[in-house]
Design an enzyme around this catalytic site. Sequence first.
Site, PDB file in Angstrom:
ATOM      1  N   VAL A  11     -13.893   5.076  -0.477  1.00 30.86           N
ATOM      2  CA  VAL A  11     -13.504   3.853  -1.176  1.00 30.86           C
ATOM      3  C   VAL A  11     -14.616   3.371  -2.104  1.00 30.86           C
ATOM      4  O   VAL A  11     -14.370   2.996  -3.257  1.00 30.86           O
ATOM      5  CB  VAL A  11     -13.115   2.756  -0.170  1.00 30.86           C
ATOM      6  CG1 VAL A  11     -12.805   1.440  -0.893  1.00 30.86           C
ATOM      7  CG2 VAL A  11     -11.897   3.195   0.646  1.00 30.86           C
ATOM      8  N   LYS A  89     -10.898  -3.905   7.277  1.00 29.54           N
ATOM      9  CA  LYS A  89      -9.921  -4.717   8.017  1.00 29.54           C
ATOM     10  C   LYS A  89     -10.377  -5.059   9.433  1.00 29.54           C
ATOM     11  O   LYS A  89     -10.045  -6.115   9.948  1.00 29.54           O
ATOM     12  CB  LYS A  89      -8.550  -4.040   8.024  1.00 29.54           C
ATOM     13  CG  LYS A  89      -8.355  -2.849   8.938  1.00 29.54           C
ATOM     14  CD  LYS A  89      -8.811  -1.535   8.346  1.00 29.54           C
ATOM     15  CE  LYS A  89      -8.035  -1.129   7.130  1.00 29.54           C
ATOM     16  NZ  LYS A  89      -8.400   0.219   6.630  1.00 29.54           N
ATOM     17  N   GLU A 113      -8.441  -8.442  -0.355  1.00 27.39           N
ATOM     18  CA  GLU A 113      -7.124  -7.885  -0.671  1.00 27.39           C
ATOM     19  C   GLU A 113      -6.965  -6.459  -0.164  1.00 27.39           C
ATOM     20  O   GLU A 113      -5.903  -6.073   0.337  1.00 27.39           O
ATOM     21  CB  GLU A 113      -6.903  -7.915  -2.193  1.00 27.39           C
ATOM     22  CG  GLU A 113      -5.581  -7.333  -2.652  1.00 27.39           C
ATOM     23  CD  GLU A 113      -4.393  -8.182  -2.236  1.00 27.39           C
ATOM     24  OE1 GLU A 113      -3.536  -7.674  -1.483  1.00 27.39           O
ATOM     25  OE2 GLU A 113      -4.315  -9.343  -2.651  1.00 27.39           O
ATOM     26  N   ILE A 120      -1.044  -2.213  -2.494  1.00 22.84           N
ATOM     27  CA  ILE A 120      -0.022  -3.264  -2.642  1.00 22.84           C
ATOM     28  C   ILE A 120      -0.728  -4.613  -2.765  1.00 22.84           C
ATOM     29  O   ILE A 120      -1.603  -4.927  -1.963  1.00 22.84           O
ATOM     30  CB  ILE A 120       0.897  -3.304  -1.410  1.00 22.84           C
ATOM     31  CG1 ILE A 120       1.557  -1.953  -1.160  1.00 22.84           C
ATOM     32  CG2 ILE A 120       1.961  -4.392  -1.556  1.00 22.84           C
ATOM     33  CD1 ILE A 120       2.342  -1.885   0.127  1.00 22.84           C
ATOM     34  N   GLY A 171      -6.713  13.715   3.353  1.00 22.99           N
ATOM     35  CA  GLY A 171      -7.535  12.521   3.283  1.00 22.99           C
ATOM     36  C   GLY A 171      -6.837  11.256   3.750  1.00 22.99           C
ATOM     37  O   GLY A 171      -7.381  10.154   3.614  1.00 22.99           O
ATOM     38  N   GLU A 174      -8.544   9.951   9.270  1.00 22.06           N
ATOM     39  CA  GLU A 174      -9.965  10.166   9.526  1.00 22.06           C
ATOM     40  C   GLU A 174     -10.147  11.321  10.511  1.00 22.06           C
ATOM     41  O   GLU A 174      -9.188  11.781  11.151  1.00 22.06           O
ATOM     42  CB  GLU A 174     -10.581   8.889  10.115  1.00 22.06           C
ATOM     43  CG  GLU A 174     -10.446   7.667   9.238  1.00 22.06           C
ATOM     44  CD  GLU A 174     -11.317   7.725   7.999  1.00 22.06           C
ATOM     45  OE1 GLU A 174     -12.275   8.531   7.981  1.00 22.06           O
ATOM     46  OE2 GLU A 174     -11.024   6.985   7.040  1.00 22.06           O
ATOM     47  N   LYS A 189      -4.496  -5.415  10.483  1.00 18.76           N
ATOM     48  CA  LYS A 189      -3.806  -5.888   9.282  1.00 18.76           C
ATOM     49  C   LYS A 189      -2.813  -6.998   9.604  1.00 18.76           C
ATOM     50  O   LYS A 189      -2.642  -7.948   8.819  1.00 18.76           O
ATOM     51  CB  LYS A 189      -3.105  -4.713   8.607  1.00 18.76           C
ATOM     52  CG  LYS A 189      -4.082  -3.674   8.069  1.00 18.76           C
ATOM     53  CD  LYS A 189      -3.373  -2.411   7.608  1.00 18.76           C
ATOM     54  CE  LYS A 189      -4.369  -1.395   7.060  1.00 18.76           C
ATOM     55  NZ  LYS A 189      -3.724  -0.123   6.668  1.00 18.76           N
ATOM     56  N   GLY A 285      -5.460   5.910   0.600  1.00 17.84           N
ATOM     57  CA  GLY A 285      -5.982   6.702  -0.506  1.00 17.84           C
ATOM     58  C   GLY A 285      -7.153   6.024  -1.198  1.00 17.84           C
ATOM     59  O   GLY A 285      -7.316   4.810  -1.152  1.00 17.84           O
TER      60      GLY A 285
END
Length: 399
Positions: A11, A89, A113, A120, A171, A174, A189, A285
């Site tokens: 990320v 998260k 976010e 999304i 990917g 994990e 979440k 992703g």
Amino acid sequence: MKIAILGFGTVGSGVYDIIANGDTRMRVTAIFIRPTHPATMPEMTTDLDAILNDPTIDVIVETMGGLHPAHDYILQALQHGKHVVTANKAVVAKYLPEFTAVAAQHHVQFYFEATTGSGIPWIRNLERAARIDQIDTIEGIFNGTSNYILDQMQRAHLDFDPVLLAAKDMGYAEADPSADIDGEDVVNKLKISAALAYNMAPPRDVPTFGIRNVSKADIDFFASQHQVLRLIGKSKRDGDHYSMVVEPRLYSETSLAANTFENFNLIRLHGQTIGDLQFYGQGAGKYPTANAIVQDLYDILENAPHLDRSFDQPLHFDANLNVTDYVLRADPMTFAMFNDRETEIVNDRLVIKQIPTGDMHKLMRGVLAIDADAFMAAIGDSELAAKDVLHQQDQEVIG
């Protein structure tokens, strides 16, 4: 706006790529790496204090993951007057009220976010709905990895293990996929979403059952009954009571949930005046998650505030707020645990009628003590209207 990124994995590197090839008003000037990580770029450093004490750095993007040291790093950044954006998260689900309060004390923003729904724009739209409405339901597919596994098992007629390996290769999963397949990722979440929707601190424990035990035979059986399995997070509010649960759930093959394929997410909210809103998009992703982080960076750059929450509503958690039908695949000797319930046997599986969710999860722990490979799933929206969604053939009423 100058930015430091903490962690340069999937990320973090995605955030760097988007910024480097995007708006020139943003620039990554520091990348914090662990001492064991080779410094391959001039921005990389192992000196966190230098980042925190650099007055030119406006925002810190945390993409390290996990609870520690992320919790300490985020607090230190906020206390040093840095805005913070994170995709983590787990740490947000546990410490959201604390982070929000510290950010307010130091007149900076704490945005997240990317924690929920990946690409999304779920959090921002949930905040917008909550400005006007009392949100009474949150439900959906929150985890792209588990959805990919269940979708491939159904449509490609594969068993669990090879699909999990494929998810790792792509990917989506994990090296240790436990958080995804056991439901903990969805729990985090759901906690974040419910905290925003209801303005309360989420509970410590949420009834949770994942997909680790699902088999090809289970998926094939559900398909024969025109049902599709999805791992669902759901929260419901009724007055000053609310529920939260993460569990596999069966949907009609024509439903939106059943037709949410691959690693996509589908998340729904219901508000008193807006009614149902559903959000669909990439749930896992590198670039979908990085995109959500950069959206938060734009909000800071353009001084676009998010919903102000105190998380102090005195709501009461009730695991039994929902009453639902369940289907259980287990050693038949465990069926006696449900003798005081209305039940049916369908193809060697037990269907338990209208049982409170909290009670079912407690009983399932007893079932697993006898049969560690047992599997259960809630049946559709049976808490909304009692109805049989499994075909009534070759059934034996036993309760």
